[in-house]
Design a protein around this motif. Sequence first.
Motif, PDB file in Angstrom:
ATOM      1  N   UNK A   1      -1.128   1.923  -4.682  1.00  0.00           N
ATOM      2  CA  UNK A   1       0.634   2.323  -5.264  1.00  0.00           C
ATOM      3  C   UNK A   1       0.806   2.732  -6.500  1.00  0.00           C
ATOM      4  N   UNK A   2       2.015   3.342  -6.959  1.00  0.00           N
ATOM      5  CA  UNK A   2       2.285   4.241  -7.967  1.00  0.00           C
ATOM      6  C   UNK A   2       3.033   2.411  -9.144  1.00  0.00           C
ATOM      7  N   UNK A   3       1.718   1.829  -9.481  1.00  0.00           N
ATOM      8  CA  UNK A   3       3.112   0.935 -10.866  1.00  0.00           C
ATOM      9  C   UNK A   3       3.212   1.079 -12.160  1.00  0.00           C
TER      10      UNK A   3
ATOM     11  N   UNK B   1      -2.179   3.202  -9.748  1.00  0.00           N
ATOM     12  CA  UNK B   1      -2.214   3.882 -10.954  1.00  0.00           C
ATOM     13  C   UNK B   1      -0.449   2.854 -11.597  1.00  0.00           C
ATOM     14  N   UNK B   2      -1.474   2.287 -13.032  1.00  0.00           N
ATOM     15  CA  UNK B   2      -1.063   1.003 -13.683  1.00  0.00           C
ATOM     16  C   UNK B   2      -0.765   1.801 -14.945  1.00  0.00           C
TER      17      UNK B   2
ATOM     18  N   UNK C   1       0.882  -1.212   0.274  1.00  0.00           N
ATOM     19  CA  UNK C   1       0.078   0.361  -0.237  1.00  0.00           C
ATOM     20  C   UNK C   1       0.602   0.934  -0.456  1.00  0.00           C
ATOM     21  N   UNK C   2       0.937   2.076  -1.030  1.00  0.00           N
ATOM     22  CA  UNK C   2       1.081   3.483  -0.880  1.00  0.00           C
ATOM     23  C   UNK C   2       2.892   3.593  -1.429  1.00  0.00           C
ATOM     24  N   UNK C   3       3.610   1.925  -1.743  1.00  0.00           N
ATOM     25  CA  UNK C   3       4.183   2.075  -2.569  1.00  0.00           C
ATOM     26  C   UNK C   3       4.832   2.251  -3.897  1.00  0.00           C
ATOM     27  N   UNK C   4       5.908   2.798  -4.354  1.00  0.00           N
ATOM     28  CA  UNK C   4       6.918   3.312  -5.541  1.00  0.00           C
ATOM     29  C   UNK C   4       6.874   1.991  -6.110  1.00  0.00           C
TER      30      UNK C   4
ATOM     31  N   UNK D   1      -0.992   9.468  -5.226  1.00  0.00           N
ATOM     32  CA  UNK D   1       0.279  10.341  -5.590  1.00  0.00           C
ATOM     33  C   UNK D   1       0.383  11.352  -6.803  1.00  0.00           C
ATOM     34  N   UNK D   2      -0.286  10.759  -8.271  1.00  0.00           N
ATOM     35  CA  UNK D   2      -0.166  11.118  -9.816  1.00  0.00           C
ATOM     36  C   UNK D   2      -1.565  11.787  -9.699  1.00  0.00           C
ATOM     37  N   UNK D   3      -2.758  11.116  -9.060  1.00  0.00           N
ATOM     38  CA  UNK D   3      -3.645  11.960  -9.708  1.00  0.00           C
ATOM     39  C   UNK D   3      -4.762  10.902 -10.407  1.00  0.00           C
ATOM     40  N   UNK D   4      -3.802  10.254 -10.814  1.00  0.00           N
ATOM     41  CA  UNK D   4      -4.357   9.607 -12.442  1.00  0.00           C
ATOM     42  C   UNK D   4      -5.489   8.386 -11.385  1.00  0.00           C
TER      43      UNK D   4
END
Length: 173
Positions: free
Chosen positions: A117-119, A138-139, A95-98, A162-165
């Motif tokens: 998470x940002x993937x 975010x994928x 969770x919340x990992x980059x 984080x990214x707003x996506x």
Amino acid sequence: MSPLLGRLATALRRRSLGLALLLLIGLLGLAPLPVAAEFSGVDYTLTNQNEQDFSGQNLANTSFAGATGRHANFRGADLHGAILTQAAFPDADFAGADLSGTLMDKVDFSGADLTGAVLSGAIASGSSFRGATVTDADFSDALIDRVDQRSLCRDAEGTNPVTGVDTRLSLGC
């Protein structure tokens, strides 16, 4: 043998050249060693990391290739550019990992928590996300098998903080 020399020898045996160089620089007094725990570039290849706590750690460019990490905690960790190839992280907390730009082909993420998470840009071909939570993930530009993409789209929702996506848009749902 001094503790620093022991750590240097261990890093060299594990072929963790970045860590070995950092330790050697510190040993020679050319630069201070970091005060906070720094795991960036460490090699965890083929290791057992079950139930380990990596939450909030800088693990950028680290290798977990072939590692196991059942119930491991990577909450809020920076894993961008990491190598997770042929690893198993069932029921792990990301969770919340980059995880941007990671190579995670043939990885078991079954039951993993990828909330927020940002993937983006990850390569996850042949991986399993069965039962994973991807709310607010975010994928964008990630390479995911069509079967996993369809499965993830069934429960995907939210917007990455984080990214707003939008999660569904990033998965191409």
